[in-house]
Design a protein around this motif. Sequence first.
Motif, PDB file in Angstrom:
ATOM      1  N   THR A  26     -13.007 105.346  98.718  1.00 34.08           N
ATOM      2  CA  THR A  26     -14.176 105.879  98.377  1.00 34.08           C
ATOM      3  C   THR A  26     -13.974 105.829  96.811  1.00 34.08           C
ATOM      4  O   THR A  26     -12.980 105.953  96.025  1.00 34.08           O
ATOM      5  N   HIS A  27     -15.187 105.930  96.132  1.00 34.92           N
ATOM      6  CA  HIS A  27     -15.086 106.252  94.696  1.00 34.92           C
ATOM      7  C   HIS A  27     -15.237 107.580  94.305  1.00 34.92           C
ATOM      8  O   HIS A  27     -15.050 107.889  92.777  1.00 34.92           O
ATOM      9  N   GLY A  28     -15.235 108.291  95.262  1.00 34.49           N
ATOM     10  CA  GLY A  28     -14.900 109.902  94.873  1.00 34.49           C
ATOM     11  C   GLY A  28     -16.051 110.504  94.106  1.00 34.49           C
ATOM     12  O   GLY A  28     -15.668 111.370  93.353  1.00 34.49           O
ATOM     13  N   ARG A  56      -9.137 107.205  96.861  1.00 36.65           N
ATOM     14  CA  ARG A  56     -10.031 107.095  95.909  1.00 36.65           C
ATOM     15  C   ARG A  56      -9.834 105.561  95.117  1.00 36.65           C
ATOM     16  O   ARG A  56      -8.757 105.496  94.663  1.00 36.65           O
TER      17      ARG A  56
END
Length: 88
Positions: A26-28, A56
């Motif tokens: 996930t790109h956070g 992340r």
Amino acid sequence: MVFGHPAATILEVATREGADMIVMGTHGRTGLARAMMGSVAEEIVRHADVPVVTVRVRRSPACGARRCATCDLGHSDLERAMSAEDAG
């Protein structure tokens, strides 16, 4: 390879394959960025019947890869080209 709405497709494949866990990057993003784009990871965490581990993902300045599926997520062709040029 499968096609469809990302979260729904990942959940379908996990169920079909009898996955014990889902691990995903996930790109956070938070706040407005997430609200504007949605979050596949969040949807999967909310609806999965198995544990979900999110990691992340950030491109390391030391990364020497010219192209990387993980780094390319969510970027336009122009952004990828500019990143590749910056990386040398």
